[in-house]
Design a protein around this motif. Structure first.
Motif, PDB file in Angstrom:
ATOM      1  N   GLY A  98     -29.051   1.847  20.984  1.00 14.04           N
ATOM      2  CA  GLY A  98     -29.173   2.053  19.544  1.00 14.04           C
ATOM      3  C   GLY A  98     -27.931   1.660  18.757  1.00 14.04           C
ATOM      4  N   VAL A  99     -27.173   0.671  19.257  1.00 14.56           N
ATOM      5  CA  VAL A  99     -25.994   0.187  18.534  1.00 14.56           C
ATOM      6  C   VAL A  99     -26.431  -0.350  17.167  1.00 14.56           C
ATOM      7  N   ASP A 100     -25.697  -0.012  16.125  1.00 11.70           N
ATOM      8  CA  ASP A 100     -26.111  -0.352  14.755  1.00 11.70           C
ATOM      9  C   ASP A 100     -26.174  -1.853  14.499  1.00 11.70           C
ATOM     10  N   CYS A 101     -25.212  -2.593  15.009  1.00 14.41           N
ATOM     11  CA  CYS A 101     -25.171  -4.033  14.737  1.00 14.41           C
ATOM     12  C   CYS A 101     -24.539  -4.740  15.928  1.00 14.41           C
ATOM     13  N   ILE A 102     -25.198  -5.780  16.420  1.00 17.52           N
ATOM     14  CA  ILE A 102     -24.711  -6.549  17.568  1.00 17.52           C
ATOM     15  C   ILE A 102     -24.413  -7.965  17.091  1.00 17.52           C
ATOM     16  N   TYR A 103     -23.175  -8.379  17.269  1.00 22.00           N
ATOM     17  CA  TYR A 103     -22.742  -9.717  16.860  1.00 22.00           C
ATOM     18  C   TYR A 103     -22.717 -10.632  18.078  1.00 22.00           C
ATOM     19  N   ARG A 104     -23.297 -11.821  17.914  1.00 24.73           N
ATOM     20  CA  ARG A 104     -23.337 -12.839  18.971  1.00 24.73           C
ATOM     21  C   ARG A 104     -24.026 -12.315  20.229  1.00 24.73           C
ATOM     22  N   GLY A 105     -25.120 -11.588  20.000  1.00 22.25           N
ATOM     23  CA  GLY A 105     -25.939 -11.177  21.126  1.00 22.25           C
ATOM     24  C   GLY A 105     -26.686 -12.355  21.704  1.00 22.25           C
ATOM     25  N   CYS A 106     -27.419 -12.104  22.777  1.00 23.72           N
ATOM     26  CA  CYS A 106     -28.145 -13.175  23.459  1.00 23.72           C
ATOM     27  C   CYS A 106     -29.526 -12.658  23.837  1.00 23.72           C
TER      28      CYS A 106
ATOM     29  N   ASN B 160     -44.787 -28.939  45.045  1.00 22.48           N
ATOM     30  CA  ASN B 160     -45.198 -27.834  45.912  1.00 22.48           C
ATOM     31  C   ASN B 160     -46.346 -27.025  45.321  1.00 22.48           C
ATOM     32  N   GLY B 161     -46.891 -27.505  44.187  1.00 19.63           N
ATOM     33  CA  GLY B 161     -48.001 -26.806  43.565  1.00 19.63           C
ATOM     34  C   GLY B 161     -47.593 -25.636  42.710  1.00 19.63           C
ATOM     35  N   HIS B 162     -46.284 -25.518  42.425  1.00 17.93           N
ATOM     36  CA  HIS B 162     -45.793 -24.415  41.618  1.00 17.93           C
ATOM     37  C   HIS B 162     -45.665 -24.836  40.157  1.00 17.93           C
ATOM     38  N   LEU B 163     -45.945 -23.876  39.284  1.00 25.55           N
ATOM     39  CA  LEU B 163     -45.736 -24.147  37.867  1.00 25.55           C
ATOM     40  C   LEU B 163     -44.247 -24.099  37.549  1.00 25.55           C
ATOM     41  N   PRO B 164     -43.702 -25.120  36.846  1.00 26.20           N
ATOM     42  CA  PRO B 164     -42.281 -25.057  36.470  1.00 26.20           C
ATOM     43  C   PRO B 164     -42.069 -23.934  35.472  1.00 26.20           C
ATOM     44  N   MET B 165     -40.853 -23.403  35.465  1.00 23.32           N
ATOM     45  CA  MET B 165     -40.520 -22.298  34.583  1.00 23.32           C
ATOM     46  C   MET B 165     -39.817 -22.806  33.332  1.00 23.32           C
ATOM     47  N   LEU B 166     -40.193 -22.222  32.213  1.00 23.91           N
ATOM     48  CA  LEU B 166     -39.541 -22.505  30.940  1.00 23.91           C
ATOM     49  C   LEU B 166     -38.619 -21.329  30.619  1.00 23.91           C
ATOM     50  N   GLU B 167     -37.349 -21.599  30.448  1.00 28.59           N
ATOM     51  CA  GLU B 167     -36.378 -20.573  30.103  1.00 28.59           C
ATOM     52  C   GLU B 167     -35.994 -20.727  28.633  1.00 28.59           C
ATOM     53  N   LEU B 168     -36.100 -19.654  27.897  1.00 23.50           N
ATOM     54  CA  LEU B 168     -35.772 -19.660  26.469  1.00 23.50           C
ATOM     55  C   LEU B 168     -34.525 -18.820  26.249  1.00 23.50           C
ATOM     56  N   LEU B 169     -33.549 -19.393  25.538  1.00 30.64           N
ATOM     57  CA  LEU B 169     -32.279 -18.713  25.317  1.00 30.64           C
ATOM     58  C   LEU B 169     -31.875 -18.853  23.851  1.00 30.64           C
ATOM     59  N   GLY B 170     -31.753 -17.714  23.181  1.00 34.14           N
ATOM     60  CA  GLY B 170     -31.392 -17.714  21.763  1.00 34.14           C
ATOM     61  C   GLY B 170     -30.133 -16.913  21.504  1.00 34.14           C
ATOM     62  N   HIS B 171     -29.379 -17.328  20.498  1.00 34.26           N
ATOM     63  CA  HIS B 171     -28.118 -16.658  20.150  1.00 34.26           C
ATOM     64  C   HIS B 171     -28.112 -16.313  18.662  1.00 34.26           C
ATOM     65  N   PRO B 172     -28.874 -15.297  18.255  1.00 35.14           N
ATOM     66  CA  PRO B 172     -28.831 -14.917  16.837  1.00 35.14           C
ATOM     67  C   PRO B 172     -27.435 -14.430  16.461  1.00 35.14           C
ATOM     68  N   HIS B 173     -27.030 -14.741  15.248  1.00 38.27           N
ATOM     69  CA  HIS B 173     -25.699 -14.298  14.833  1.00 38.27           C
ATOM     70  C   HIS B 173     -25.591 -12.773  14.867  1.00 38.27           C
ATOM     71  N   LEU B 174     -26.648 -12.106  14.387  1.00 42.21           N
ATOM     72  CA  LEU B 174     -26.628 -10.643  14.343  1.00 42.21           C
ATOM     73  C   LEU B 174     -27.974 -10.078  14.774  1.00 42.21           C
ATOM     74  N   LEU B 175     -27.929  -8.929  15.396  1.00 38.96           N
ATOM     75  CA  LEU B 175     -29.108  -8.100  15.621  1.00 38.96           C
ATOM     76  C   LEU B 175     -28.816  -6.763  14.961  1.00 38.96           C
ATOM     77  N   VAL B 176     -29.577  -6.444  13.918  1.00 42.52           N
ATOM     78  CA  VAL B 176     -29.274  -5.283  13.081  1.00 42.52           C
ATOM     79  C   VAL B 176     -30.329  -4.199  13.313  1.00 42.52           C
ATOM     80  N   LYS B 177     -29.869  -2.977  13.585  1.00 42.80           N
ATOM     81  CA  LYS B 177     -30.763  -1.847  13.813  1.00 42.80           C
ATOM     82  C   LYS B 177     -31.384  -1.396  12.496  1.00 42.80           C
ATOM     83  N   VAL B 178     -32.716  -1.199  12.506  1.00 40.65           N
ATOM     84  CA  VAL B 178     -33.439  -0.735  11.318  1.00 40.65           C
ATOM     85  C   VAL B 178     -34.442   0.332  11.746  1.00 40.65           C
ATOM     86  N   PRO B 179     -34.906   1.159  10.807  1.00 36.70           N
ATOM     87  CA  PRO B 179     -35.935   2.146  11.158  1.00 36.70           C
ATOM     88  C   PRO B 179     -37.209   1.470  11.636  1.00 36.70           C
TER      89      PRO B 179
END
Length: 488
Positions: free
Chosen positions: A82-90, A104-123
């Motif tokens: 519950g940190v109020d604000c996270i800077y440079r999270g991932c 080999n008959g396997h589905l390749p994996m797609l990896e998604l990686l995002g770096h929002p500047h901020l993650l802000v806690k809200v109600p």
């Protein structure tokens, strides 16, 4: 396959750039220009200002940024706490790509990686408790561009994977603190389509076609590589006036090269884009193929003539709203002399001083035409005149002396050039800048370097570049005079 926010941003701006960043040869990349570094520095300053003003109490993950998955796990832990604000999270998520299987008959994996500047806690509600997070992007632009909204939707989707519900809204903070809310109902589907198209292009290695758009491509580290291909193909994007939509129209009637456009019967495309535009593009291509200039009209009003002529060019820093160099070459035909005056603001506070020095010089030659190469010079005269209290009559007199050669060229002549910039036109006429890599963007970097280091070599580089611009304007004016005067 890894798709990051920066790769998706590249794809949205230029599909070819994203492809080359993934599959291109590093030997074909040119070094990044100083101006890109300057933009990154400005962006980081902007981010720090937003943090100080709006989010002073933030936490940043301790895991290094190059350890993407580990940093993403630490970011999840901070959100669960519950940190109020996270800077440079991932934010990280992987899923199978339903495009094809590997050997080999396997589905390749797609990896998604995002770096929002901020993650802000809200109600709200999430799997962690009575709170949730919303991503905040801090962008240097003045308006919420589509690519910013695509990234915001990307962060929202990744965040929903971890917290449960989608964030109620996503925020983009622009220059000057302007805030914009992204409509996820509209932009989530666009994000999914962009991501799907990007993955298809990169997995199947479908190299996107070259299209040269100088304003967009000029700073790209793949520009030289793409430009060489375009020249080899005689690509239509090298013809001034061929926009992406017009290019599609030309392809519809089988016009694929500059030469085929030059030989085109304009009625073939007149219905698609209008007779005037079709004729303009055909004549421009013809000028390139035949390497000759053509007058648009039989009768053209002559350029002003005077015993003394002034050639004017400005160096400006848009970020500071500052004009730091007003350069003038004074050509006295009667005395057969020429002299460069470079009014340089060695400190931004000196802008008013150099404006007064410029006005004094111009008033010395009240009957001399002031040749320049863009509307910017006129607008600057208006701005600085009002800002520093120059009497309206004086401002109007200076404006009456001004003559925009760019406006004159594009309205009266078709030149065998790929761009109607001063550098392109003057280079075609044989003029060479003393510093081959000099440009308006580089001048801004030199000025920043001067302010930072106090090294006078940067001032000398700026002055030399500005004088060359003034002299290039002079070369162009003389050629126009001779061209429309006809054979002696």
């Amino acid at each position: 396959m890894l798709v990051t926010d920066s790769l998706l941003l590249d794809y949205k701006r230029c599909q070819r750039r994203a492809y080359l960043n993934t599959h291109g040869s590093s030997e074909e990349r040119r070094p990044e220009r100083d101006f890109l570094l300057k933009l990154r520095q400005e962006s980081q300053r902007h981010i720090q200002e937003v943090l100080e003003e709006q989010f002073p109490h933030y936490r940043e993950p301790e895991t290094p940024t190059y350890l993407g998955q580990e940093r993403a796990q630490e970011t999840k832990t901070l959100m669960a706490q519950g940190v109020d604000c996270i800077y440079r999270g991932c934010l990280y998520h992987s899923l199978p790509v339903n495009l094809h299987t590997d050997n080999n008959g396997h589905l390749p994996m797609l990896e998604l990686l995002g770096h929002p500047h901020l993650l802000v806690k809200v109600p709200g509600e999430s799997r962690w408790g009575p709170w949730q997070y919303r991503p905040v992007s801090i962008q240097l632009g003045r308006r919420p561009k589509p690519e910013y909204k695509i990234l915001a939707a990307f962060y929202a989707q990744l965040l929903a994977v971890h917290q449960g519900p989608l964030p109620r809204w996503v925020e983009i903070i622009l220059r000057r603190g302007n805030s914009y809310s992204v409509d996820l109902l509209e932009w989530l589907p666009r994000f999914h389509q962009t991501l799907a198209d990007c993955v298809q292009t990169l997995i199947h290695q479908r190299e996107p076609e070259v299209f040269i758009s100088r304003q967009r491509c000029n700073l790209c580290h793949w520009y030289d590589h793409c430009y060489a291909i375009a020249q080899e193909q005689q690509h239509l994007s090298l013809v001034p006036g061929v926009t992406p939509s017009r290019y599609e129209s030309l392809q519809m009637v089988g016009v694929l090269t500059i030469d085929s456009l030059a030989r085109l019967q304009t009625q073939q495309v007149a219905e698609l884009m209008g007779t005037a535009i079709a004729e303009q593009l055909q004549q421009q291509a013809l000028a390139l193929v035949e390497k000759r200039a053509m007058a648009k009209e039989k009768k053209v009003y002559p350029l002003p003539r005077s015993p003394v002529e002034l050639y004017f060019d400005i160096e400006a820093e848009p970020e500071r709203n500052l004009d730091y160099l007003l350069g003038v070459v004074v050509v006295d035909h009667g005395q057969k002399t020429e002299k460069f005056y470079g009014f340089m603001a060695k400190d931004p506070e000196e802008e008013g001083l150099i404006w007064q020095e410029f006005v004094q010089l111009i008033q010395t030659y009240p009957n001399a035409p002031i040749y320049h190469f863009s509307e910017y010079e006129r607008e600057t005269i208006k701005r600085l005149g009002k800002l520093y209290g120059t009497p309206p009559k004086v401002r109007e007199k200076i404006l009456e002396q001004c003559f925009d050669l760019h406006h004159y060229v594009v309205n009266h002549v078709i030149c065998p050039v790929e761009s109607y910039s001063l550098k392109s036109l003057a280079s075609w006429l044989g003029f060479q800048w003393r510093d081959a890599q000099a440009s308006g963007d580089q001048s801004v970097c030199w000025y920043d370097n001067w302010l930072t280091t106090g090294d006078r070599q940067f001032l000398e580089l700026i002055l030399r570049y500005n004088e060359d611009d003034c002299r290039a304007t002079w070369i162009l004016k003389d050629w126009l005079t001779k061209f429309f005067a006809g054979p002696a």
